[in-house]
Design a protein around this motif. Structure first.
Motif, PDB file in Angstrom:
ATOM      1  N   ALA A   1       0.827  -1.204   0.000  1.00 56.30           N
ATOM      2  CA  ALA A   1       0.000   0.000   0.000  1.00 56.30           C
ATOM      3  C   ALA A   1       0.862   1.256   0.000  1.00 56.30           C
ATOM      4  O   ALA A   1       0.547   2.246  -0.677  1.00 56.30           O
TER       5      ALA A   1
ATOM      6  N   SER B   1      -7.154   4.616  -6.112  1.00 51.42           N
ATOM      7  CA  SER B   1      -7.338   3.207  -5.784  1.00 51.42           C
ATOM      8  C   SER B   1      -6.665   2.343  -6.837  1.00 51.42           C
ATOM      9  O   SER B   1      -6.422   2.785  -7.964  1.00 51.42           O
ATOM     10  N   CYS B   2      -6.391   1.118  -6.439  1.00 53.50           N
ATOM     11  CA  CYS B   2      -5.724   0.185  -7.344  1.00 53.50           C
ATOM     12  C   CYS B   2      -6.169  -1.233  -7.000  1.00 53.50           C
ATOM     13  O   CYS B   2      -6.217  -1.611  -5.822  1.00 53.50           O
TER      14      CYS B   2
ATOM     15  N   LEU C   1      -7.571  -4.866  -3.194  1.00 54.55           N
ATOM     16  CA  LEU C   1      -7.934  -3.480  -3.490  1.00 54.55           C
ATOM     17  C   LEU C   1      -7.265  -2.561  -2.478  1.00 54.55           C
ATOM     18  O   LEU C   1      -7.429  -2.733  -1.268  1.00 54.55           O
ATOM     19  N   HIS C   2      -6.491  -1.606  -2.972  1.00 53.44           N
ATOM     20  CA  HIS C   2      -5.865  -0.583  -2.133  1.00 53.44           C
ATOM     21  C   HIS C   2      -6.574   0.741  -2.400  1.00 53.44           C
ATOM     22  O   HIS C   2      -6.606   1.212  -3.535  1.00 53.44           O
ATOM     23  N   ARG C   3      -7.116   1.335  -1.348  1.00 60.45           N
ATOM     24  CA  ARG C   3      -7.823   2.624  -1.483  1.00 60.45           C
ATOM     25  C   ARG C   3      -7.124   3.655  -0.607  1.00 60.45           C
ATOM     26  O   ARG C   3      -7.075   3.531   0.622  1.00 60.45           O
TER      27      ARG C   3
ATOM     28  N   THR D   1      -4.074   4.187   3.835  1.00 61.35           N
ATOM     29  CA  THR D   1      -4.535   3.241   2.820  1.00 61.35           C
ATOM     30  C   THR D   1      -5.275   2.108   3.512  1.00 61.35           C
ATOM     31  O   THR D   1      -4.773   1.538   4.491  1.00 61.35           O
TER      32      THR D   1
ATOM     33  N   SER E   1      -6.669  -1.604   2.714  1.00 55.25           N
ATOM     34  CA  SER E   1      -6.470  -2.675   1.735  1.00 55.25           C
ATOM     35  C   SER E   1      -7.400  -3.831   2.062  1.00 55.25           C
ATOM     36  O   SER E   1      -7.472  -4.273   3.218  1.00 55.25           O
TER      37      SER E   1
ATOM     38  N   PRO F   1     -12.775  -0.743  -8.421  1.00 54.06           N
ATOM     39  CA  PRO F   1     -11.908   0.244  -7.752  1.00 54.06           C
ATOM     40  C   PRO F   1     -12.613   1.044  -6.661  1.00 54.06           C
ATOM     41  O   PRO F   1     -11.972   1.494  -5.710  1.00 54.06           O
ATOM     42  N   GLY F   2     -13.932   1.205  -6.778  1.00 56.94           N
ATOM     43  CA  GLY F   2     -14.660   1.986  -5.783  1.00 56.94           C
ATOM     44  C   GLY F   2     -15.371   1.156  -4.736  1.00 56.94           C
ATOM     45  O   GLY F   2     -16.226   1.681  -4.012  1.00 56.94           O
TER      46      GLY F   2
ATOM     47  N   ASP G   1     -15.138   2.633  -1.236  1.00 57.34           N
ATOM     48  CA  ASP G   1     -15.485   4.045  -1.052  1.00 57.34           C
ATOM     49  C   ASP G   1     -16.531   4.275   0.040  1.00 57.34           C
ATOM     50  O   ASP G   1     -16.389   5.209   0.842  1.00 57.34           O
TER      51      ASP G   1
END
Length: 217
Positions: free
Chosen positions: A141, A161-162, A173-175, A185, A187, A197-198, A201
């Protein structure tokens, strides 16, 4: 069955009835011959229409249509439900000690294997119950936070995000998000479930509330 086919079929049947009526009403041989020809022509057209109707796909029943629509809408409705549940997670007043419970709630409601929260230095702050490879996730992250900083220095839009798919078919998912002057972050790891990606959120609001209370404390 299209409206055009229905109209043509009705016209053909009507013409046949009229032809039969005129056949009995007219006494002249010429008239009868003309009616026979017309009747044969109408019969040929009706046969052609029947062939076209047979080639038309059968209209599905209402329950089948309903089932298909429900199947198409199910992922969207499920995503909306999960989003509401994540955004509605309540945050206690216990400061940093509340973070593991918060991450447990996120993992349970969204179906994640485990969830890890880390700071901008790559240090894990909290993890959900039973989380594995916590330090490795936090370090990865931090790498994405570095990419975000480089994008900012290059005056490019900052990535938020990724989603990473590894060779074991595991998705992570890393936000990234910001609270005050600090960057964090969250994860989330999943197996057998595609992550958008969201997807995290809606969980940012309770996380931000918890971290804000931590900063104040």
């Amino acid at each position: 069955m299209t409206p055009l086919v229905v109209v043509l079929a009705a016209a053909a049947v009507t013409a046949l009835l009229i032809a039969g009526y005129l056949f009995g009403a007219r006494a002249g041989r010429a008239a009868r011959a003309a009616m026979l020809e017309e009747r044969e022509a109408q019969g040929a057209r009706v046969m052609a229409l029947e062939a076209r109707l047979a080639a038309q796909p059968a209209r599905p029943r209402d329950d089948q249509v309903k089932t298909e629509l429900e199947g198409m809408l199910a992922p969207l409705l499920d995503r909306e439900r999960i989003g509401r549940e994540l955004s509605g997670i309540r945050v206690g007043g216990g400061g940093l000690g509340e973070l593991p419970k918060l991450l447990d709630a996120i993992a349970q409601k969204a179906g994640f294997s485990h969830v890890v929260l880390s700071d901008e230095s790559g240090l894990p702050l909290a993890a959900s119950t039973g989380a594995a490879e916590v330090e490795a996730l936090a370090g990865t992250a931090a790498f994405f936070l570095t990419l975000a900083e480089r994008a900012e220095r290059a005056e490019l839009p900052r990535p938020m995000s990724c989603v990473v798919l590894d060779e074991t078919n595991r998705m992570t998912l890393h936000r990234m998000f910001v609270v005050g002057a600090a960057r964090y972050t969250v994860s989330a790891v999943s197996r057998g479930m595609n992550l958008a990606p969201g997807a995290l959120d809606p969980a940012l609001s309770p996380l931000e509330r918890a971290l804000t209370r931590r900063e104040i404390a």
